[in-house]
Design a protein around this motif. Structure first.
Motif, short mmCIF file in Angstrom:
data_model
loop_
_atom_site.label_atom_id
_atom_site.label_comp_id
_atom_site.label_asym_id
_atom_site.label_seq_id
_atom_site.Cartn_x
_atom_site.Cartn_y
_atom_site.Cartn_z
N VAL A 206 0.86 -1.14 -0.08
CA VAL A 206 -0.20 0.17 0.00
C VAL A 206 0.74 1.45 -0.07
O VAL A 206 0.67 2.30 -0.52
N GLN A 207 2.03 1.10 0.92
CA GLN A 207 2.79 2.33 0.94
C GLN A 207 3.67 2.73 -0.48
O GLN A 207 3.51 3.78 -1.01
N TRP A 208 3.87 1.24 -1.17
CA TRP A 208 4.37 1.62 -2.42
C TRP A 208 3.42 2.16 -3.65
O TRP A 208 3.67 3.18 -4.44
N ALA A 209 2.25 1.96 -3.47
CA ALA A 209 1.18 2.39 -4.24
C ALA A 209 0.78 3.84 -4.24
O ALA A 209 0.58 4.37 -5.07
N PHE A 210 0.94 4.08 -2.92
CA PHE A 210 0.71 5.46 -2.50
C PHE A 210 1.77 6.32 -3.05
O PHE A 210 1.23 7.68 -3.91
N ILE A 211 3.17 5.81 -3.14
CA ILE A 211 4.20 6.47 -3.66
C ILE A 211 4.00 6.69 -5.09
O ILE A 211 4.35 7.75 -5.47
N ARG A 212 3.67 5.70 -5.50
CA ARG A 212 3.59 5.54 -7.17
C ARG A 212 2.48 6.45 -7.66
O ARG A 212 2.63 7.15 -8.60
N THR A 213 1.36 6.57 -7.10
CA THR A 213 0.50 7.21 -7.35
C THR A 213 1.07 8.92 -7.16
O THR A 213 0.27 9.45 -8.07
#
Length: 353
Positions: A206-213
């Motif tokens: 979730v943290q990586w998806a947040f950063i990528r977004t």
């Protein structure tokens, strides 16, 4: 190399690599996990069209527990050696011996307190803070090996497109799986940069998806809740107490206005955990900001206006608190410290009476 021995030293040794920047569509279902997204909102320090950064993760609970174990051990030794530490004023050799033993015990068993006071005055950060530069598509951070605490921090800037994310499980703690970001030499595969976000309280995917977004998508795609997310002027704050208050506000124990309400709750909790909260507040207060470095500052054009991300504004009470002029916040923490000192002194006297 910037890596600990238990982490990969070559890109082929990564444990569980996940999607790299721009190589696959972002799994938006990950951002529907309410608890994880709320946590990330609370951890945001700054988010705007140019850069995003989180509050640096810090294991204050561990430090607090170890610190009080040391203090308890110190008091236990005073009790067990009660007859040993009576000062023999008429016998100089024994007097010197008793004083030496007492000082040695204090230095050994009260090391956490000594380090805490040292850190208050030195104001050096322990955790690294990373800046995700959206406009420039880079990540900026300061690096210094943990064991070289006297060495100056060195600025690092890496290209976001070169990042290789990995879910690395700590061999000493199977429940701890943080998000690790690596950059490798394209010819040799040797890892040249290791970014350790080290937030074990959130799903790393979730943290990586947040950063990528944030880095790859329009502002409206980033799940920001303006009721939770507030920009804290932490590292520029003059008030240790206001920074320590952030712990309570991130966990929704008190309101975000830094007013006098909910004082009783904060007073009770902070009195019990003053050591850990003050240490964490001091860490927040002295975080080294890459944005202030000339080589990074020139990459940013943020003027503080027209932020497309709905960040909760700083209230007048909070601004006053961060300037050290909010008497309600100051009184609350001073009283909590006095309670803490009184309890510790009472315990020492009680055990030795």
């Amino acid at each position: 190399m910037q890596l600990r021995d238990d982490f990969a030293k070559h890109i082929s040794e990564l444990h569980n690599p996940i999607d790299r920047p721009y190589t696959a569509s972002i799994d938006k279902s990950l951002l529907e996990k309410i608890e994880d997204v709320e946590h990330l909102n609370k951890e945001i320090h700054d988010v705007n069209p140019d850069y995003l950064t989180f509050l640096p993760a810090y294991f204050w609970v561990f430090y607090f527990a170890i610190g009080w174990i040391y203090f308890s051990s110190f008091m236990f030794l005073i009790v067990s050696t009660d007859g040993l530490l009576h000062l023999q004023s008429y016998n100089i050799p024994l007097l010197v011996l008793d004083v030496s033993i007492a000082l040695s015990m204090f230095i050994v068993f009260c090391t956490p307190l000594i380090l805490l006071l040292y850190h208050f005055f030195r104001k050096y950060p322990i955790r690294t803070q990373y800046y995700f530069l959206k406009k420039e598509q880079k990540i900026a951070y300061y690096y210094r090996p943990l064991w070289k605490f006297r060495q100056s921090y060195e600025l690092k800037i890496v290209d976001y497109k070169d990042i290789r994310p990995d879910l690395h499980q700590d061999p000493y703690n199977r429940a701890y799986t943080p998000l690790n970001l690596y950059v490798a030499d394209p010819e040799t595969g040797d890892i040249t940069h290791h970014l350790k976000l080290e937030d074990y309280r959130v799903n790393p995917r979730v943290q990586w998806a947040f950063i990528r977004t944030y880095m790859e998508s329009p502002a409206e795609n980033l799940p920001i809740d303006n009721k939770i997310c507030q920009a804290y002027p932490i590292d520029t704050s003059k008030s240790l107490f206001a920074c320590s208050d952030i712990v309570f506000r991130k966990n929704s124990l008190v309101n975000n206005t830094h007013s006098g309400s909910d004082t009783a709750i904060v007073l009770v909790i902070s009195s019990l955990y003053a050591l850990g909260y003050l240490f964490q507040g001091n860490h927040y207060q002295c975080v080294k900001r890459a944005i202030l470095h000339p080589d990074v500052k020139k990459l940013l054009t943020r003027d503080g206006k027209d932020n497309p991300y709905p960040i909760q504004p700083i209230t007048p009470e909070a601004e006053k608190a961060f300037q050290g002029k909010n008497w309600q916040v100051n009184f609350r923490w001073i009283f909590a410290i006095l309670i803490n000192i009184s309890l510790f002194a009472w315990a020492v006297v009680a055990y030795n009476s």
